[in-house]
Structure formats: structure tokens, C-alpha cells
Enzyme design. Structure first.
Site, PDB file in Angstrom:
ATOM      1  N   ASP A   1      18.943  -7.510 -39.469  1.00  0.00           N
ATOM      2  CA  ASP A   1      19.056  -6.060 -39.398  1.00  0.00           C
ATOM      3  C   ASP A   1      19.283  -5.607 -40.829  1.00  0.00           C
ATOM      4  OD1 ASP A   1      18.848  -3.783 -37.745  1.00  0.00           O
ATOM      5  OD2 ASP A   1      21.004  -3.467 -37.846  1.00  0.00           O
TER       6      ASP A   1
ATOM      7  N   HIS B   1      17.628  -7.622 -51.281  1.00  0.00           N
ATOM      8  CA  HIS B   1      18.689  -7.912 -50.325  1.00  0.00           C
ATOM      9  C   HIS B   1      18.271  -9.008 -49.352  1.00  0.00           C
ATOM     10  CE1 HIS B   1      15.974  -4.861 -48.933  1.00  0.00           C
ATOM     11  NE2 HIS B   1      16.483  -4.792 -47.724  1.00  0.00           N
TER      12      HIS B   1
END
EC number: 3.6.1.66
Length: 197
Positions: A69, A181
């Protein structure tokens, strides 16, 4: 080679995860191969949503499962858009352009233009795994109102990296894949798997 189900049907993610996991002796298969239904994501945190998706995919496939996520957060907006990043402008306006326009508007009156991308990866051995592997990557930047670059997607054209003097969408793909990320989370997850998954 062992099989692992990815709690996604995103072809780009599937390629990215397979590149990592093949080195570890795993083949990553999309959840569509197992007719896994869509998983609700009602939670307010990335880790809770990723864990829910991983357990859901594992339960329906009877295999270990990987889920992620991710999104963008603005401290000046109490972390918004956060888990709502993909639909920040609303379900009916769900597009990168609409999401970027809304975030620009929401940050317009804010002195603090800091933003950061978050990616949380969760790997479960089985649906009721009491100790899932969790990895997190965070990539810090500044919100740039003017879009720049065409190599990225989502919020990338506005995600400015002061050290590189470029947006994420202006970076060469190889550079982005080292810094992002998701890349950070993948490296962390790989270390945890090698330590004894």
C-alpha cells in the site's frame, strides 16, 4: 521454485517484484491467477491496508502472499492524501490530473510544502501468519505546483527533489528505481527474507 501470490493485478508491480523474488527462489503470480476477489481497504494506515490485502490474497490462494500500500503524504495537511492518494479528488474524478490539482489547491495556502511518498510491503506465509514481514520505504520531497517531467505517473511530476533539482518524473527510470519509496521497501524486505523467511 516456490510460488507467491501478489495481492495486485498491476503488471508493472508484478514485473518489479518478480525481478527481486526470482533471485530468492520465488515466482510471483498475480492474484487474478487464483480468482481472488477485490479486497476492501477501509483502514486509515498503509500498514493495515497492506496487511488486509496480503491476508485476503493468501486466504483465497492458499499461498504465501505479498501486498503493498502506498501513497503521498503532506505534513501540512495532517498526512493527507495518505491512503486516499489514488482517489484523493473523489471516486468520480479518479485521475492523476484531478488528484494533482486537488493537492496543489490544498497546499496553496500552506507555508510548508514538504511531502513524502510511503510504501509499505507486507509478506505473509499464510493467511493467519502471526508474524508477517513488514517493510517500509519513505521518500522525502517538496511539492512543486508546476508539473515537470514525463517519466513518472501519479504525483511524480510535482514531487520535487531539492538535492537533484528535478521532479520524480524527470528522473531517469534507473535512478528513480534506486531512490524511490518502493525501492527502499523492496531492499528492506529482501534483507528480512534472507534473514529467514
Amino acid at each position: 521454485m516456490k510460488e507467491l501470490v501478489l495481492a495486485s493485478t498491476n503488471a508493472g508491480k508484478l514485473r518489479e517484484f518478480n525481478t527481486l523474488f526470482v533471485k530468492l527462489g520465488w515466482q510471483v503470480c498475480p492474484q487474478s491467477d487464483f480468482a481472488v476477489p477485490e479486497c476492501p481497504e477501509p483502514h486509515v494506515s498503509f500498514v493495515e491496508n497492506a496487511l488486509a490485502k496480503a491476508r485476503h490474497a493468501s486466504r483465497h490462494s492458499d499461498l504465501p502472499a505479498l501486498a503493498d500500500d502506498s501513497g503521498i503524504c503532506a505534513p501540512a495537511l495532517n498526512g493527507a492524501p495518505g491512503v486516499l492518494s489514488a482517489r484523493y479528488a473523489g471516486e468520480e474524478l479518479r485521475s492523476d490530473a484531478a488528484n494533482n490539482a486537488k493537492l496543489s489547491a490544498d497546499l496553496a495556502a500552506q507555508a510548508n510544502r514538504a511531502v513524502y511518498y510511503v510504501c509499505v510491503l507486507v509478506l505473509v506465509r499464510h493467511a493467519d501468519d502471526p508474524q508477517p514481514l513488514i517493510a517500509e520505504g519513505v521518500w522525502h520531497g517538496q511539492w512543486q505546483e508546476q508539473a515537470a517531467g514525463s517519466n513518472g505517473f501519479g504525483y511524480d511530476p510535482h514531487f520535487y527533489l531539492p538535492d537533484l533539482q528535478q521532479t520524480a518524473a524527470q528522473l531517469a527510470p534507473d535512478t528513480k528505481n534506486q531512490l524511490s519509496h518502493r525501492a527502499q521497501a523492496l531492499r528492506q524486505l529482501a534483507e528480512k527474507i534472507r534473514a529467514g523467511f
